[in-house]
Design a protein around this motif. Structure first.
Motif, PDB file in Angstrom:
ATOM      1  N   GLY A 267      46.833  70.394  29.564  1.00 40.70           N
ATOM      2  CA  GLY A 267      48.246  70.842  29.228  1.00 40.70           C
ATOM      3  C   GLY A 267      48.689  70.824  27.974  1.00 40.70           C
ATOM      4  N   HIS A 268      47.689  71.548  26.788  1.00 39.77           N
ATOM      5  CA  HIS A 268      47.804  71.377  25.473  1.00 39.77           C
ATOM      6  C   HIS A 268      49.087  71.987  24.937  1.00 39.77           C
ATOM      7  CE1 HIS A 268      43.622  70.365  25.880  1.00 39.77           C
ATOM      8  NE2 HIS A 268      43.586  71.480  26.439  1.00 39.77           N
ATOM      9  N   HIS A 269      49.721  71.176  24.042  1.00 35.07           N
ATOM     10  CA  HIS A 269      50.833  71.919  23.211  1.00 35.07           C
ATOM     11  C   HIS A 269      50.282  72.909  22.223  1.00 35.07           C
ATOM     12  CE1 HIS A 269      52.876  67.831  23.239  1.00 35.07           C
ATOM     13  NE2 HIS A 269      52.359  68.164  24.532  1.00 35.07           N
ATOM     14  N   ALA A 270      51.286  73.828  22.081  1.00 33.74           N
ATOM     15  CA  ALA A 270      50.748  75.065  21.052  1.00 33.74           C
ATOM     16  C   ALA A 270      51.120  74.454  19.532  1.00 33.74           C
ATOM     17  CB  ALA A 270      51.731  76.091  21.394  1.00 33.74           C
ATOM     18  N   GLY A 271      50.285  74.638  18.625  1.00 31.25           N
ATOM     19  CA  GLY A 271      50.641  74.338  17.390  1.00 31.25           C
ATOM     20  C   GLY A 271      49.278  73.988  16.780  1.00 31.25           C
ATOM     21  N   VAL A 272      49.136  73.808  15.205  1.00 25.27           N
ATOM     22  CA  VAL A 272      48.060  73.894  14.525  1.00 25.27           C
ATOM     23  C   VAL A 272      48.260  72.449  13.609  1.00 25.27           C
ATOM     24  CG1 VAL A 272      46.819  74.928  12.613  1.00 25.27           C
ATOM     25  CG2 VAL A 272      47.766  76.108  14.718  1.00 25.27           C
ATOM     26  N   LEU A 273      47.064  71.727  13.370  1.00 25.49           N
ATOM     27  CA  LEU A 273      47.041  70.618  12.252  1.00 25.49           C
ATOM     28  C   LEU A 273      47.590  71.041  10.839  1.00 25.49           C
ATOM     29  CD1 LEU A 273      44.208  68.494  13.313  1.00 25.49           C
ATOM     30  CD2 LEU A 273      46.811  68.063  13.742  1.00 25.49           C
ATOM     31  N   ALA A 274      48.434  70.588  10.181  1.00 23.43           N
ATOM     32  CA  ALA A 274      48.900  70.993   8.778  1.00 23.43           C
ATOM     33  C   ALA A 274      48.783  69.901   7.929  1.00 23.43           C
ATOM     34  CB  ALA A 274      50.200  71.652   8.882  1.00 23.43           C
ATOM     35  N   PRO A 275      48.357  70.199   6.630  1.00 23.93           N
ATOM     36  CA  PRO A 275      48.443  68.998   5.598  1.00 23.93           C
ATOM     37  C   PRO A 275      49.660  68.330   5.592  1.00 23.93           C
ATOM     38  CG  PRO A 275      47.408  71.056   4.718  1.00 23.93           C
ATOM     39  CD  PRO A 275      48.027  71.399   5.939  1.00 23.93           C
ATOM     40  N   GLY A 276      49.393  66.982   5.440  1.00 22.50           N
ATOM     41  CA  GLY A 276      50.843  66.126   5.531  1.00 22.50           C
ATOM     42  C   GLY A 276      51.203  65.695   6.925  1.00 22.50           C
TER      43      GLY A 276
ATOM     44  N   GLU B 252      42.829  51.984  17.732  1.00 20.39           N
ATOM     45  CA  GLU B 252      43.638  52.981  17.230  1.00 20.39           C
ATOM     46  C   GLU B 252      43.718  53.149  15.698  1.00 20.39           C
ATOM     47  OE1 GLU B 252      47.980  54.991  18.261  1.00 20.39           O
ATOM     48  OE2 GLU B 252      47.482  52.688  18.436  1.00 20.39           O
ATOM     49  N   GLU B 253      43.537  54.202  15.195  1.00 21.72           N
ATOM     50  CA  GLU B 253      43.596  54.357  13.611  1.00 21.72           C
ATOM     51  C   GLU B 253      44.726  55.385  13.022  1.00 21.72           C
ATOM     52  OE1 GLU B 253      42.127  52.122  11.759  1.00 21.72           O
ATOM     53  OE2 GLU B 253      39.999  51.787  12.157  1.00 21.72           O
ATOM     54  N   GLN B 254      45.227  55.130  11.766  1.00 25.94           N
ATOM     55  CA  GLN B 254      46.275  56.213  11.512  1.00 25.94           C
ATOM     56  C   GLN B 254      45.555  56.808  10.306  1.00 25.94           C
ATOM     57  OE1 GLN B 254      50.046  54.527   9.955  1.00 25.94           O
ATOM     58  NE2 GLN B 254      50.861  55.978  11.538  1.00 25.94           N
ATOM     59  N   ILE B 255      45.863  58.269  10.409  1.00 19.29           N
ATOM     60  CA  ILE B 255      45.245  59.036   9.137  1.00 19.29           C
ATOM     61  C   ILE B 255      46.306  60.097   8.698  1.00 19.29           C
ATOM     62  CG2 ILE B 255      42.952  58.940  10.129  1.00 19.29           C
ATOM     63  CD1 ILE B 255      43.394  61.826  11.475  1.00 19.29           C
ATOM     64  N   VAL B 256      45.898  60.668   7.532  1.00 25.33           N
ATOM     65  CA  VAL B 256      47.009  61.940   7.288  1.00 25.33           C
ATOM     66  C   VAL B 256      45.879  62.994   7.124  1.00 25.33           C
ATOM     67  CG1 VAL B 256      48.101  62.761   5.196  1.00 25.33           C
ATOM     68  CG2 VAL B 256      48.170  60.330   5.444  1.00 25.33           C
ATOM     69  N   VAL B 257      46.272  64.033   7.708  1.00 29.92           N
ATOM     70  CA  VAL B 257      45.746  65.450   7.846  1.00 29.92           C
ATOM     71  C   VAL B 257      45.687  65.961   6.065  1.00 29.92           C
ATOM     72  CG1 VAL B 257      45.648  67.626   8.709  1.00 29.92           C
ATOM     73  CG2 VAL B 257      46.404  65.840  10.196  1.00 29.92           C
ATOM     74  N   THR B 258      44.574  66.328   5.947  1.00 31.62           N
ATOM     75  CA  THR B 258      44.515  67.013   4.600  1.00 31.62           C
ATOM     76  C   THR B 258      43.882  68.469   4.663  1.00 31.62           C
ATOM     77  OG1 THR B 258      42.475  66.184   3.661  1.00 31.62           O
ATOM     78  CG2 THR B 258      44.127  64.705   3.305  1.00 31.62           C
ATOM     79  N   ASP B 259      43.654  68.993   3.496  1.00 30.85           N
ATOM     80  CA  ASP B 259      42.797  70.396   3.536  1.00 30.85           C
ATOM     81  C   ASP B 259      41.377  69.830   3.599  1.00 30.85           C
ATOM     82  OD1 ASP B 259      44.721  72.284   3.365  1.00 30.85           O
ATOM     83  OD2 ASP B 259      45.204  71.841   1.310  1.00 30.85           O
ATOM     84  N   GLY B 260      41.100  68.591   3.274  1.00 41.17           N
ATOM     85  CA  GLY B 260      39.596  68.407   3.458  1.00 41.17           C
ATOM     86  C   GLY B 260      39.484  67.165   4.590  1.00 41.17           C
ATOM     87  N   ALA B 261      38.720  66.352   4.178  1.00 45.83           N
ATOM     88  CA  ALA B 261      38.733  64.896   5.088  1.00 45.83           C
ATOM     89  C   ALA B 261      39.795  64.343   5.403  1.00 45.83           C
ATOM     90  CB  ALA B 261      37.374  64.244   4.525  1.00 45.83           C
ATOM     91  N   PRO B 262      40.028  63.868   6.692  1.00 42.55           N
ATOM     92  CA  PRO B 262      41.327  63.201   6.637  1.00 42.55           C
ATOM     93  C   PRO B 262      41.387  61.772   5.706  1.00 42.55           C
ATOM     94  CG  PRO B 262      40.498  63.802   8.938  1.00 42.55           C
ATOM     95  CD  PRO B 262      39.252  64.057   7.784  1.00 42.55           C
ATOM     96  N   GLU B 263      42.764  61.559   5.559  1.00 44.71           N
ATOM     97  CA  GLU B 263      42.785  60.408   4.882  1.00 44.71           C
ATOM     98  C   GLU B 263      43.039  59.015   5.632  1.00 44.71           C
ATOM     99  OE1 GLU B 263      46.190  58.208   1.758  1.00 44.71           O
ATOM    100  OE2 GLU B 263      46.182  60.329   2.116  1.00 44.71           O
ATOM    101  N   HIS B 264      42.103  58.083   5.939  1.00 44.37           N
ATOM    102  CA  HIS B 264      42.438  56.844   6.328  1.00 44.37           C
ATOM    103  C   HIS B 264      43.678  55.984   5.851  1.00 44.37           C
ATOM    104  CE1 HIS B 264      38.808  56.886   9.143  1.00 44.37           C
ATOM    105  NE2 HIS B 264      38.712  57.754   8.194  1.00 44.37           N
ATOM    106  N   LEU B 265      44.648  55.773   6.655  1.00 37.91           N
ATOM    107  CA  LEU B 265      45.729  54.922   6.286  1.00 37.91           C
ATOM    108  C   LEU B 265      45.406  53.378   6.630  1.00 37.91           C
ATOM    109  CD1 LEU B 265      48.875  56.995   6.841  1.00 37.91           C
ATOM    110  CD2 LEU B 265      47.736  56.730   4.641  1.00 37.91           C
ATOM    111  N   SER B 266      45.011  53.167   7.820  1.00 34.98           N
ATOM    112  CA  SER B 266      44.796  52.012   8.388  1.00 34.98           C
ATOM    113  C   SER B 266      43.372  51.377   7.882  1.00 34.98           C
ATOM    114  CB  SER B 266      44.953  51.835   9.900  1.00 34.98           C
ATOM    115  OG  SER B 266      44.430  52.697  10.519  1.00 34.98           O
ATOM    116  N   HIS B 267      43.303  49.984   7.697  1.00 35.32           N
ATOM    117  CA  HIS B 267      42.324  49.268   7.267  1.00 35.32           C
ATOM    118  C   HIS B 267      42.022  47.974   7.660  1.00 35.32           C
ATOM    119  CE1 HIS B 267      41.440  52.869   4.618  1.00 35.32           C
ATOM    120  NE2 HIS B 267      42.585  52.591   4.254  1.00 35.32           N
ATOM    121  N   ALA B 268      42.696  47.598   8.895  1.00 36.44           N
ATOM    122  CA  ALA B 268      42.792  46.440   9.584  1.00 36.44           C
ATOM    123  C   ALA B 268      41.188  45.945  10.160  1.00 36.44           C
ATOM    124  CB  ALA B 268      43.702  46.120  10.795  1.00 36.44           C
ATOM    125  N   PRO B 269      40.746  44.714  10.136  1.00 35.94           N
ATOM    126  CA  PRO B 269      39.534  44.452  10.181  1.00 35.94           C
ATOM    127  C   PRO B 269      38.964  44.860  11.681  1.00 35.94           C
ATOM    128  CG  PRO B 269      40.568  42.625   9.451  1.00 35.94           C
ATOM    129  CD  PRO B 269      41.687  43.567   9.743  1.00 35.94           C
TER     130      PRO B 269
END
Length: 397
Positions: A344-353, A374-391
């Motif tokens: 039941g996928h949504h239409a759309g594309v990942l975008a930077p930011g 669960e981890e939180q990231i930021v989509v970029t033009d390259g590899a995702p940026e990791h926001l969460s760093h809890a142990p």
């Protein structure tokens, strides 16, 4: 408490610049959808086009502030009289006192008061020649919809317009997300120092929330913390159960931090010194492995459908019956668009930011325990940026 744990949000934030960037995105979205204006009541949207308000949690279920946002004009903000002064310190645009219409405040006069309040909105649209054009709206009490319809406005759904606009963050929004994630990481580390057998789930949840509120968090969207056999199935909120030695303790932060941005991460930890069961170790490895193997796939340009189709089969078969409903979702003022699902996928594309939380729950049907990660990231033009760093829980890997 260490100096690090007590540290508040440190990003140098110009709240007016933050608001200007968000308003520009909202107005661009209105123009793209050929909407000249929208009247918004959802606190996330009102904040997005104007500024933060007071009594946020109450505002989530009671419409006492709203805004009229135009594609080509400055927005107008309506605030309760007692909050006008605060709003004017945060927003340079026009701020007006509200005519309250909720049943709590108006009782049997609710419909009459709603018509008075919405007549002001109608007058502003008429003054700009927009009263016969489609007008967006997100949500409000029923009396608002009846009043606007009686005034002759043609309403359309503005929720998808504004949620898609909000899904891509400005540079200042990303700066706040990074700082909020850092504060949650600090809070989790502090909380781990207090994780010991003999405390109730409610007590542990209160300790985690206290650490985050001490650095400016606004509210939590849930109370998802469970232990021992209550970790299977997921979605059981904190209770008076006493945590025992060797229990897993799993939580989902769902935390709206300073300036109203969500840090949504999950962890499962082992309480005490007893050795973990094989069932727990297997579940934790599966959840941790799924999330970290999935994260590299979140690259700009990937469609939501192809991500769901690619990642869904990676969930081990023994955990699929009780899998989490989302593989990933957007984060902003709350859990937001988009949702990455198995079908039941949504239409759309990942975008930077885009800020995305990637997650998994692993627990067998009829099993004794489960694991949430669960981890939180930021989509970029390259590899995702990791926001969460809890142990991570190394004893379960």
């Amino acid at each position: 408490m260490t100096p690090e744990a007590a540290m508040p949000l440190i990003v140098a934030l110009d709240v007016r610049a933050l608001g200007a960037g968000r308003l520009a995105r909202a107005q661009e979205a209105l123009r793209a959808h050929e909407l000249a204006a929208a009247v918004v009541f959802d606190p996330a949207n009102v904040r997005y086009v104007t500024c933060d308000g007071s009594y946020l949690v109450a505002n989530l279920h009671c419409s006492y502030r709203w805004a009229l946002v135009f594609a080509e004009h400055d927005p107008i903000l309506w605030e309760p009289a007692e909050s006008l002064g605060l709003a004017r310190t945060r927003f340079d645009g026009e701020v007006r006192p509200t005519t309250s219409f909720t049943f709590f405040g108006s009782g049997g006069h609710s419909a009459e008061h709603a018509r008075q309040a919405m007549a002001e909105v109608h007058d502003e649209l008429r003054a700009r020649g927009l009263h016969r054009a489609p007008v967006g709206i997100d949500r409000a009490e029923a009396v608002v919809f009846f009043a606007l319809a009686d005034l002759g406005l043609r309403l359309v759904d503005a929720v998808p317009v504004l949620e898609v606009a909000r899904s891509v963050k400005t540079d200042l929004e990303l700066a706040v997300h990074r700082e909020n994630a850092r504060l949650v990481d600090v809070a989790v580390r502090r909380w781990l120092e207090d994780l010991a057998p003999g405390r109730t789930e409610c007590e542990l949840w209160a300790r985690l929330v206290a650490e985050t509120f001490a650095t400016g968090a606004l509210h939590s969207e849930s109370r998802l913390l469970s232990s021992g056999p209550r970790t299977n199935p997921w979605m059981q909120e904190a209770s008076d159960r006493v945590v025992e030695d060797g229990d897993p303790v799993a939580f989902d932060t769902d935390l709206v931090g300073p300036h109203g941005y969500l840090t949504d991460v999950s962890r499962t930890y082992l309480c005490g010194d007893a050795a973990p069961s094989a069932e727990l170790r297997d579940a934790y490895r599966a959840a941790h492995g799924f999330v970290h193997e999935a994260i590299p796939e979140f690259r700009a340009g990937r469609t939501f459908a192809e991500l769901g189709e690619q990642l869904g089969p990676r969930i081990p078969p023994e955990y699929r019956a009780q899998r989490y409903p989302f593989l990933a979702h957007g984060c902003g003022a709350t859990d937001e668009y988009p949702a990455i699902v198995v079908d039941g996928h949504h239409a759309g594309v990942l975008a930077p930011g885009m800020v995305i939380s990637v997650e998994a729950y692993t627990g067998r049907v009829g099993g004794h325990v489960g694991a949430k990660y669960e981890e939180q990231i930021v989509v970029t033009d390259g590899a995702p940026e990791h926001l969460s760093h809890a142990p991570v829980e190394s004893r379960l890997l």
